[in-house]
Write a protein that holds these residues in place. Structure first.
Motif, mmCIF file in Angstrom:
data_model
loop_
_atom_site.group_PDB
_atom_site.id
_atom_site.type_symbol
_atom_site.label_atom_id
_atom_site.label_comp_id
_atom_site.label_asym_id
_atom_site.label_seq_id
_atom_site.Cartn_x
_atom_site.Cartn_y
_atom_site.Cartn_z
ATOM 1 N N LYS A 61 -39.126 51.689 -29.508
ATOM 2 C CA LYS A 61 -38.870 50.288 -29.313
ATOM 3 C C LYS A 61 -38.000 49.687 -30.517
ATOM 4 O O LYS A 61 -37.794 48.476 -30.487
ATOM 5 C CB LYS A 61 -40.170 49.317 -28.970
ATOM 6 C CG LYS A 61 -41.002 49.927 -27.817
ATOM 7 C CD LYS A 61 -40.197 49.529 -26.603
ATOM 8 C CE LYS A 61 -41.086 49.877 -25.504
ATOM 9 N NZ LYS A 61 -40.404 49.770 -24.025
ATOM 10 N N THR A 208 -27.176 44.755 -16.981
ATOM 11 C CA THR A 208 -26.730 46.234 -17.407
ATOM 12 C C THR A 208 -25.791 45.967 -18.362
ATOM 13 O O THR A 208 -24.795 45.534 -18.284
ATOM 14 C CB THR A 208 -26.533 46.950 -16.515
ATOM 15 O OG1 THR A 208 -27.595 47.359 -15.640
ATOM 16 C CG2 THR A 208 -26.022 48.320 -16.974
ATOM 17 N N LYS A 215 -23.168 53.307 -20.026
ATOM 18 C CA LYS A 215 -24.342 52.652 -19.846
ATOM 19 C C LYS A 215 -25.181 52.528 -21.061
ATOM 20 O O LYS A 215 -25.647 53.767 -21.399
ATOM 21 C CB LYS A 215 -25.025 52.722 -18.753
ATOM 22 C CG LYS A 215 -26.014 52.339 -18.074
ATOM 23 C CD LYS A 215 -26.785 52.507 -17.042
ATOM 24 C CE LYS A 215 -28.222 51.685 -16.851
ATOM 25 N NZ LYS A 215 -29.063 52.182 -15.436
ATOM 26 N N CYS A 217 -28.084 50.264 -21.348
ATOM 27 C CA CYS A 217 -29.536 49.897 -21.038
ATOM 28 C C CYS A 217 -29.595 48.737 -19.799
ATOM 29 O O CYS A 217 -28.277 48.369 -19.470
ATOM 30 C CB CYS A 217 -30.345 48.969 -22.120
ATOM 31 S SG CYS A 217 -29.808 47.495 -22.738
ATOM 32 N N SER A 218 -30.574 48.607 -19.452
ATOM 33 C CA SER A 218 -30.678 47.490 -18.479
ATOM 34 C C SER A 218 -32.019 46.640 -18.321
ATOM 35 O O SER A 218 -33.110 47.295 -18.968
ATOM 36 C CB SER A 218 -30.794 48.223 -16.908
ATOM 37 O OG SER A 218 -29.501 48.530 -16.631
ATOM 38 N N SER A 219 -32.067 45.430 -17.968
ATOM 39 C CA SER A 219 -33.247 44.434 -18.196
ATOM 40 C C SER A 219 -33.471 43.653 -17.003
ATOM 41 O O SER A 219 -32.343 43.088 -16.493
ATOM 42 C CB SER A 219 -33.190 43.732 -19.433
ATOM 43 O OG SER A 219 -34.267 43.138 -19.588
ATOM 44 N N GLN A 237 -32.972 40.776 -24.074
ATOM 45 C CA GLN A 237 -33.420 42.117 -24.052
ATOM 46 C C GLN A 237 -32.430 43.335 -24.276
ATOM 47 O O GLN A 237 -32.452 44.285 -24.936
ATOM 48 C CB GLN A 237 -34.173 42.510 -22.681
ATOM 49 C CG GLN A 237 -35.375 41.963 -22.441
ATOM 50 C CD GLN A 237 -36.567 42.729 -23.369
ATOM 51 O OE1 GLN A 237 -36.387 43.478 -23.788
ATOM 52 N NE2 GLN A 237 -37.817 42.032 -23.029
ATOM 53 N N VAL A 238 -31.114 42.715 -23.703
ATOM 54 C CA VAL A 238 -30.113 43.979 -24.008
ATOM 55 C C VAL A 238 -29.085 43.605 -25.104
ATOM 56 O O VAL A 238 -28.612 44.496 -25.765
ATOM 57 C CB VAL A 238 -28.992 43.793 -22.674
ATOM 58 C CG1 VAL A 238 -29.821 44.091 -21.355
ATOM 59 C CG2 VAL A 238 -28.286 42.535 -22.369
ATOM 60 N N TYR A 241 -28.717 46.132 -27.888
ATOM 61 C CA TYR A 241 -28.088 47.402 -27.586
ATOM 62 C C TYR A 241 -26.247 47.265 -27.857
ATOM 63 O O TYR A 241 -25.676 48.303 -28.079
ATOM 64 C CB TYR A 241 -28.211 47.831 -26.395
ATOM 65 C CG TYR A 241 -29.847 48.544 -26.265
ATOM 66 C CD1 TYR A 241 -29.871 49.720 -26.484
ATOM 67 C CD2 TYR A 241 -30.743 47.583 -25.797
ATOM 68 C CE1 TYR A 241 -31.380 50.408 -26.239
ATOM 69 C CE2 TYR A 241 -32.059 47.981 -25.813
ATOM 70 C CZ TYR A 241 -32.384 49.491 -26.049
ATOM 71 O OH TYR A 241 -33.781 49.733 -25.724
ATOM 72 N N GLU A 360 -36.684 45.478 -30.108
ATOM 73 C CA GLU A 360 -36.497 44.880 -28.830
ATOM 74 C C GLU A 360 -37.296 43.660 -28.912
ATOM 75 O O GLU A 360 -38.185 43.191 -29.748
ATOM 76 C CB GLU A 360 -36.847 45.885 -27.633
ATOM 77 C CG GLU A 360 -36.173 47.268 -27.738
ATOM 78 C CD GLU A 360 -36.477 47.977 -26.584
ATOM 79 O OE1 GLU A 360 -37.582 47.456 -25.767
ATOM 80 O OE2 GLU A 360 -35.937 49.062 -26.235
#
Length: 387
Positions: A61, A208, A215, A217-219, A237-238, A241, A360
Protein backbone atom coordinates in the motif's frame (compact mmCIF):
# COMPACT_ATOMS: atom_id res chain seq x y z
CA UNK A 1 22.03 24.98 30.12
CA UNK A 2 19.92 21.84 30.27
CA UNK A 3 20.90 19.13 27.82
CA UNK A 4 18.14 16.81 26.63
CA UNK A 5 18.35 13.15 25.83
CA UNK A 6 16.25 13.77 22.71
CA UNK A 7 15.12 16.82 20.76
CA UNK A 8 12.09 16.18 18.55
CA UNK A 9 11.80 18.70 15.72
CA UNK A 10 8.20 18.96 14.60
CA UNK A 11 5.01 18.54 16.59
CA UNK A 12 2.85 16.98 13.92
CA UNK A 13 1.48 13.44 13.92
CA UNK A 14 4.84 11.63 14.04
CA UNK A 15 6.57 14.05 16.42
CA UNK A 16 3.69 14.22 18.86
CA UNK A 17 3.23 10.44 18.76
CA UNK A 18 6.96 9.88 19.31
CA UNK A 19 6.89 12.15 22.35
CA UNK A 20 3.86 10.30 23.72
CA UNK A 21 5.65 6.96 23.29
CA UNK A 22 8.52 8.31 25.39
CA UNK A 23 6.34 9.84 28.09
CA UNK A 24 7.64 9.10 31.60
CA UNK A 25 10.53 7.02 30.26
CA UNK A 26 14.13 7.36 31.38
CA UNK A 27 15.01 10.05 28.84
CA UNK A 28 14.53 13.81 28.88
CA UNK A 29 12.71 15.09 25.80
CA UNK A 30 12.06 18.48 24.27
CA UNK A 31 9.43 18.78 21.55
CA UNK A 32 9.96 21.80 19.27
CA UNK A 33 7.05 22.95 17.09
CA UNK A 34 7.31 25.94 14.74
CA UNK A 35 3.56 26.65 14.93
CA UNK A 36 1.56 27.87 17.88
CA UNK A 37 0.05 24.43 18.62
CA UNK A 38 1.12 20.82 18.22
CA UNK A 39 -0.98 18.36 16.23
CA UNK A 40 -2.85 20.83 14.02
CA UNK A 41 -2.58 18.73 10.85
CA UNK A 42 -3.51 15.57 12.75
CA UNK A 43 -6.78 17.21 13.82
CA UNK A 44 -7.72 17.71 10.17
CA UNK A 45 -6.97 14.18 8.96
CA UNK A 46 -9.66 12.10 7.30
CA UNK A 47 -11.81 15.19 6.63
CA UNK A 48 -11.70 15.84 10.35
CA UNK A 49 -12.95 12.33 11.17
CA UNK A 50 -9.57 10.79 11.97
CA UNK A 51 -8.92 7.96 9.50
CA UNK A 52 -5.69 6.85 11.17
CA UNK A 53 -5.06 3.36 9.77
CA UNK A 54 -6.60 0.53 7.76
CA UNK A 55 -7.40 -3.14 8.37
CA UNK A 56 -5.76 -4.02 5.03
CA UNK A 57 -2.22 -3.14 6.04
CA UNK A 58 0.83 -4.16 3.99
CA UNK A 59 3.92 -2.69 2.35
CA UNK A 60 2.12 -2.98 -1.00
CA UNK A 61 0.00 0.00 0.00
CA UNK A 62 3.08 2.22 0.05
CA UNK A 63 5.48 3.85 -2.39
CA UNK A 64 9.17 3.76 -1.56
CA UNK A 65 11.65 1.25 -0.18
CA UNK A 66 9.41 -1.80 0.22
CA UNK A 67 11.91 -3.73 2.33
CA UNK A 68 12.28 -0.89 4.80
CA UNK A 69 8.54 -0.23 4.87
CA UNK A 70 7.78 -3.88 5.55
CA UNK A 71 10.22 -3.87 8.47
CA UNK A 72 8.87 -0.65 9.96
CA UNK A 73 5.09 -0.82 9.65
CA UNK A 74 3.13 -2.73 12.25
CA UNK A 75 0.73 -4.86 10.22
CA UNK A 76 -1.37 -5.39 13.34
CA UNK A 77 -3.10 -2.03 13.66
CA UNK A 78 -3.50 -2.47 17.40
CA UNK A 79 0.25 -1.89 17.72
CA UNK A 80 -0.22 1.76 16.79
CA UNK A 81 -3.68 2.20 18.32
CA UNK A 82 -2.84 0.96 21.81
CA UNK A 83 -1.71 4.39 22.99
CA UNK A 84 -5.14 5.96 22.39
CA UNK A 85 -7.69 5.52 25.23
CA UNK A 86 -10.71 5.24 22.94
CA UNK A 87 -12.71 2.84 20.80
CA UNK A 88 -12.22 2.36 17.06
CA UNK A 89 -14.26 0.93 14.20
CA UNK A 90 -13.66 0.18 10.53
CA UNK A 91 -15.88 1.08 7.59
CA UNK A 92 -16.58 -1.07 4.53
CA UNK A 93 -13.24 -0.09 3.01
CA UNK A 94 -11.26 -1.06 6.07
CA UNK A 95 -10.61 2.54 7.07
CA UNK A 96 -10.30 2.75 10.84
CA UNK A 97 -11.67 5.74 12.75
CA UNK A 98 -12.30 6.59 16.39
CA UNK A 99 -15.94 5.71 16.99
CA UNK A 100 -16.67 9.36 17.74
CA UNK A 101 -15.40 10.23 14.25
CA UNK A 102 -13.37 13.22 15.49
CA UNK A 103 -9.70 13.52 14.56
CA UNK A 104 -9.30 16.18 17.24
CA UNK A 105 -9.87 13.44 19.85
CA UNK A 106 -6.67 11.76 18.66
CA UNK A 107 -4.75 15.01 19.00
CA UNK A 108 -6.23 15.71 22.42
CA UNK A 109 -5.25 12.25 23.67
CA UNK A 110 -1.63 12.66 22.59
CA UNK A 111 -1.45 16.21 23.92
CA UNK A 112 -2.71 15.03 27.29
CA UNK A 113 -0.10 12.27 27.52
CA UNK A 114 2.72 14.63 26.57
CA UNK A 115 1.62 17.58 28.71
CA UNK A 116 1.37 15.42 31.83
CA UNK A 117 4.69 13.64 31.29
CA UNK A 118 7.36 14.73 33.76
CA UNK A 119 10.19 14.15 31.31
CA UNK A 120 8.89 16.19 28.35
CA UNK A 121 9.10 19.92 27.64
CA UNK A 122 6.94 21.25 24.79
CA UNK A 123 7.95 24.51 23.13
CA UNK A 124 5.75 26.02 20.42
CA UNK A 125 6.49 28.91 18.03
CA UNK A 126 10.00 27.47 18.01
CA UNK A 127 11.38 27.15 14.48
CA UNK A 128 14.65 25.24 14.28
CA UNK A 129 16.82 27.08 11.75
CA UNK A 130 19.97 24.99 12.03
CA UNK A 131 21.34 21.84 13.63
CA UNK A 132 25.03 21.25 14.11
CA UNK A 133 27.07 18.30 15.23
CA UNK A 134 26.89 17.76 18.87
CA UNK A 135 23.76 18.10 18.62
CA UNK A 136 23.16 21.84 18.85
CA UNK A 137 19.81 23.16 17.66
CA UNK A 138 19.43 26.85 16.86
CA UNK A 139 16.01 28.19 17.80
CA UNK A 140 15.27 31.93 17.65
CA UNK A 141 18.86 32.82 18.44
CA UNK A 142 19.12 30.35 21.29
CA UNK A 143 20.93 27.02 21.33
CA UNK A 144 19.36 23.82 22.62
CA UNK A 145 21.65 20.83 23.14
CA UNK A 146 20.61 17.18 22.89
CA UNK A 147 22.19 13.74 22.74
CA UNK A 148 19.86 12.71 19.93
CA UNK A 149 17.59 14.42 17.41
CA UNK A 150 14.44 13.14 15.68
CA UNK A 151 13.41 15.05 12.57
CA UNK A 152 9.62 14.82 12.32
CA UNK A 153 9.01 17.97 10.30
CA UNK A 154 6.78 16.47 7.63
CA UNK A 155 7.09 17.17 3.91
CA UNK A 156 5.85 20.07 1.78
CA UNK A 157 2.14 19.24 1.62
CA UNK A 158 -0.43 21.56 3.26
CA UNK A 159 1.80 24.49 4.10
CA UNK A 160 -1.03 26.02 6.13
CA UNK A 161 -0.11 23.54 8.86
CA UNK A 162 3.54 24.60 8.86
CA UNK A 163 4.91 21.81 6.64
CA UNK A 164 7.05 23.91 4.33
CA UNK A 165 9.83 21.43 3.58
CA UNK A 166 12.35 23.10 5.88
CA UNK A 167 13.29 19.78 7.46
CA UNK A 168 15.01 18.63 4.28
CA UNK A 169 17.66 21.32 4.60
CA UNK A 170 18.34 20.34 8.21
CA UNK A 171 18.91 16.72 7.17
CA UNK A 172 21.08 17.72 4.22
CA UNK A 173 23.62 19.24 6.61
CA UNK A 174 24.43 15.71 7.74
CA UNK A 175 24.88 14.31 4.24
CA UNK A 176 21.34 13.11 3.56
CA UNK A 177 19.99 13.27 0.02
CA UNK A 178 16.46 14.34 -0.88
CA UNK A 179 14.66 12.51 -3.68
CA UNK A 180 12.46 14.51 -6.13
CA UNK A 181 9.36 15.92 -4.45
CA UNK A 182 5.83 15.78 -5.84
CA UNK A 183 2.36 16.45 -4.40
CA UNK A 184 0.30 13.27 -3.85
CA UNK A 185 -3.27 12.47 -2.78
CA UNK A 186 -4.21 15.60 -4.65
CA UNK A 187 -6.74 17.00 -7.12
CA UNK A 188 -5.87 16.57 -10.79
CA UNK A 189 -5.74 19.30 -13.39
CA UNK A 190 -6.98 18.08 -16.76
CA UNK A 191 -7.95 19.45 -20.13
CA UNK A 192 -11.30 21.14 -19.49
CA UNK A 193 -12.72 21.76 -22.96
CA UNK A 194 -15.19 18.84 -22.74
CA UNK A 195 -16.12 19.26 -19.06
CA UNK A 196 -16.70 23.03 -18.77
CA UNK A 197 -20.43 22.48 -18.35
CA UNK A 198 -19.96 19.84 -15.63
CA UNK A 199 -18.47 21.99 -12.85
CA UNK A 200 -19.79 20.90 -9.44
CA UNK A 201 -21.33 17.63 -10.65
CA UNK A 202 -20.50 14.43 -8.79
CA UNK A 203 -20.64 10.97 -10.35
CA UNK A 204 -19.86 7.43 -9.22
CA UNK A 205 -17.58 5.81 -11.76
CA UNK A 206 -14.50 3.65 -12.31
CA UNK A 207 -11.47 5.90 -12.72
CA UNK A 208 -8.40 4.44 -14.44
CA UNK A 209 -5.02 6.15 -14.69
CA UNK A 210 -2.61 5.73 -17.60
CA UNK A 211 0.90 6.99 -18.36
CA UNK A 212 2.78 6.44 -21.61
CA UNK A 213 -0.19 4.38 -22.74
CA UNK A 214 0.16 1.89 -19.89
CA UNK A 215 -2.50 1.25 -17.29
CA UNK A 216 -1.36 2.24 -13.80
CA UNK A 217 -4.35 1.60 -11.54
CA UNK A 218 -8.12 1.86 -11.19
CA UNK A 219 -10.44 3.00 -8.42
CA UNK A 220 -14.21 2.98 -8.04
CA UNK A 221 -15.71 6.00 -6.31
CA UNK A 222 -16.81 9.61 -6.60
CA UNK A 223 -15.40 11.94 -9.21
CA UNK A 224 -16.29 15.62 -8.89
CA UNK A 225 -15.84 17.95 -11.85
CA UNK A 226 -14.19 21.30 -11.14
CA UNK A 227 -13.07 24.33 -13.12
CA UNK A 228 -9.49 23.02 -13.13
CA UNK A 229 -10.25 19.32 -13.72
CA UNK A 230 -11.40 16.62 -11.29
CA UNK A 231 -11.40 15.78 -7.59
CA UNK A 232 -13.19 13.25 -5.36
CA UNK A 233 -12.21 10.08 -3.53
CA UNK A 234 -11.52 8.11 -6.72
CA UNK A 235 -9.16 10.87 -7.84
CA UNK A 236 -7.26 10.80 -4.55
CA UNK A 237 -6.92 7.03 -4.89
CA UNK A 238 -5.29 7.17 -8.33
CA UNK A 239 -3.29 10.40 -7.93
CA UNK A 240 -0.31 8.70 -6.17
CA UNK A 241 0.22 6.60 -9.29
CA UNK A 242 0.09 9.62 -11.61
CA UNK A 243 2.10 12.20 -9.71
CA UNK A 244 5.43 12.89 -11.37
CA UNK A 245 4.45 10.95 -14.51
CA UNK A 246 4.55 12.44 -18.00
CA UNK A 247 1.92 11.88 -20.70
CA UNK A 248 -0.67 10.88 -18.11
CA UNK A 249 -4.39 10.61 -18.68
CA UNK A 250 -7.44 9.26 -16.91
CA UNK A 251 -10.40 7.30 -18.17
CA UNK A 252 -13.82 7.71 -16.56
CA UNK A 253 -16.02 4.66 -16.93
CA UNK A 254 -19.56 5.77 -16.29
CA UNK A 255 -22.02 2.99 -15.41
CA UNK A 256 -19.36 0.42 -14.52
CA UNK A 257 -22.05 -2.11 -13.54
CA UNK A 258 -23.82 -2.03 -16.94
CA UNK A 259 -22.54 -3.71 -20.09
CA UNK A 260 -21.63 -1.51 -23.04
CA UNK A 261 -23.87 -3.58 -25.32
CA UNK A 262 -26.90 -2.77 -23.14
CA UNK A 263 -26.09 0.93 -23.33
CA UNK A 264 -25.79 0.74 -27.14
CA UNK A 265 -29.15 -1.05 -27.42
CA UNK A 266 -30.82 1.63 -25.31
CA UNK A 267 -29.35 4.32 -27.56
CA UNK A 268 -30.74 2.54 -30.62
CA UNK A 269 -34.15 2.45 -28.97
CA UNK A 270 -34.01 6.19 -28.36
CA UNK A 271 -33.00 6.79 -31.97
CA UNK A 272 -36.05 4.82 -33.14
CA UNK A 273 -38.20 7.07 -30.99
CA UNK A 274 -36.77 10.21 -32.57
CA UNK A 275 -34.52 11.45 -29.76
CA UNK A 276 -32.10 14.24 -30.67
CA UNK A 277 -28.42 13.23 -30.66
CA UNK A 278 -27.51 15.10 -27.48
CA UNK A 279 -30.41 13.47 -25.63
CA UNK A 280 -29.46 9.89 -26.43
CA UNK A 281 -28.16 9.34 -22.88
CA UNK A 282 -31.14 11.00 -21.24
CA UNK A 283 -32.16 8.98 -18.20
CA UNK A 284 -29.00 6.91 -18.53
CA UNK A 285 -26.60 9.53 -17.19
CA UNK A 286 -27.04 12.94 -15.63
CA UNK A 287 -28.27 15.04 -18.56
CA UNK A 288 -25.29 17.39 -18.57
CA UNK A 289 -22.81 14.54 -18.33
CA UNK A 290 -24.70 12.61 -21.01
CA UNK A 291 -24.52 15.55 -23.44
CA UNK A 292 -20.79 15.97 -22.78
CA UNK A 293 -20.23 12.27 -23.50
CA UNK A 294 -22.24 12.40 -26.72
CA UNK A 295 -20.34 15.48 -27.90
CA UNK A 296 -17.05 13.63 -27.34
CA UNK A 297 -18.16 10.66 -29.48
CA UNK A 298 -18.94 10.01 -33.15
CA UNK A 299 -22.66 10.07 -32.18
CA UNK A 300 -23.30 6.48 -33.27
CA UNK A 301 -24.71 3.97 -30.76
CA UNK A 302 -21.39 2.12 -30.76
CA UNK A 303 -19.32 5.28 -30.45
CA UNK A 304 -21.46 6.79 -27.69
CA UNK A 305 -21.51 3.59 -25.65
CA UNK A 306 -17.72 3.36 -25.94
CA UNK A 307 -17.41 6.96 -24.72
CA UNK A 308 -19.61 6.09 -21.72
CA UNK A 309 -17.16 3.34 -20.84
CA UNK A 310 -13.98 5.26 -21.69
CA UNK A 311 -14.27 9.05 -21.32
CA UNK A 312 -10.66 10.24 -21.56
CA UNK A 313 -9.12 13.35 -20.03
CA UNK A 314 -5.49 14.39 -20.41
CA UNK A 315 -3.83 15.16 -17.06
CA UNK A 316 -2.00 18.48 -17.18
CA UNK A 317 -0.84 18.64 -13.54
CA UNK A 318 -2.12 18.84 -9.97
CA UNK A 319 -3.24 21.62 -7.65
CA UNK A 320 0.16 21.44 -5.98
CA UNK A 321 1.56 20.98 -2.49
CA UNK A 322 -0.80 23.41 -0.75
CA UNK A 323 -3.76 21.20 -1.71
CA UNK A 324 -2.04 17.81 -1.49
CA UNK A 325 -2.52 15.57 1.53
CA UNK A 326 1.01 14.14 1.41
CA UNK A 327 4.40 14.52 -0.27
CA UNK A 328 5.88 12.00 -2.68
CA UNK A 329 9.64 11.85 -2.16
CA UNK A 330 11.78 13.02 0.75
CA UNK A 331 14.86 11.86 2.64
CA UNK A 332 16.44 9.04 0.66
CA UNK A 333 15.90 5.87 2.69
CA UNK A 334 19.27 4.50 1.57
CA UNK A 335 20.64 6.87 4.20
CA UNK A 336 18.81 5.34 7.17
CA UNK A 337 18.91 2.07 9.06
CA UNK A 338 15.92 -0.21 9.67
CA UNK A 339 15.48 1.73 12.93
CA UNK A 340 15.31 4.95 10.89
CA UNK A 341 18.59 6.22 12.28
CA UNK A 342 20.98 8.14 10.05
CA UNK A 343 23.88 6.14 8.63
CA UNK A 344 25.88 9.37 8.51
CA UNK A 345 25.31 10.72 12.01
CA UNK A 346 24.61 8.43 14.97
CA UNK A 347 21.71 9.62 17.08
CA UNK A 348 19.89 11.38 14.24
CA UNK A 349 16.48 9.78 13.55
CA UNK A 350 13.62 10.36 11.14
CA UNK A 351 9.90 9.64 11.37
CA UNK A 352 6.85 10.37 9.26
CA UNK A 353 6.43 12.18 5.98
CA UNK A 354 9.95 13.64 5.86
CA UNK A 355 11.14 10.25 4.59
CA UNK A 356 10.71 9.08 1.01
CA UNK A 357 7.69 6.95 1.92
CA UNK A 358 4.05 7.69 1.15
CA UNK A 359 0.94 5.59 1.00
CA UNK A 360 -2.36 5.22 -0.75
CA UNK A 361 -5.46 7.02 0.45
CA UNK A 362 -7.23 5.29 3.34
CA UNK A 363 -5.28 5.85 6.56
CA UNK A 364 -1.94 4.55 5.31
CA UNK A 365 0.00 7.78 5.63
CA UNK A 366 -1.06 8.40 9.21
CA UNK A 367 -0.24 4.76 9.99
CA UNK A 368 3.25 5.37 8.59
CA UNK A 369 3.63 8.48 10.76
CA UNK A 370 2.72 6.51 13.88
CA UNK A 371 4.55 3.28 13.07
CA UNK A 372 7.77 5.02 12.07
CA UNK A 373 7.62 7.09 15.27
CA UNK A 374 7.06 3.96 17.32
CA UNK A 375 10.05 2.29 15.67
CA UNK A 376 12.22 5.30 16.57
CA UNK A 377 10.97 5.29 20.17
CA UNK A 378 11.82 1.60 20.52
CA UNK A 379 15.28 2.10 19.04
CA UNK A 380 16.02 5.00 21.39
CA UNK A 381 14.78 3.19 24.48
CA UNK A 382 16.71 0.08 23.51
CA UNK A 383 19.86 2.17 23.18
CA UNK A 384 19.33 3.67 26.61
CA UNK A 385 18.78 0.24 28.16
CA UNK A 386 22.01 -0.98 26.56
CA UNK A 387 24.11 1.76 28.17
Amino acid sequence: MKRYGLAIVGGGASGLYLAARLANKSISVILLESGNRVGRKLSATGNGQGNLTNTDMSADKYFGNKKLIKNVIYADCSDVLDIFPMLFSADERGRIYPTGRQASALTDALRKIVSEAKNIDVVTSAAVTDIRAGYKLFVDGEIIEADRVALCTGGKAQRQFGTDGSGYALASRFGHKVTPLFPSLVQLKTDTERIKSLKGLRVDCMLTAYADGKKLCSSRGDVIFAEYGITGNAVFQVSPYITGKKDAEVSLEFLPDIRREAIAENIKQKLSLGYAAEELLSGTLNNQIGRAVVRSSDRTPDGISRAVKDFRLTVTGTLGFDHAQVTRGGIDTDGVTENLESVYSAGLYFAGEILDVDGECGGYNLHWAFSSARRVSEAILSGIDDL
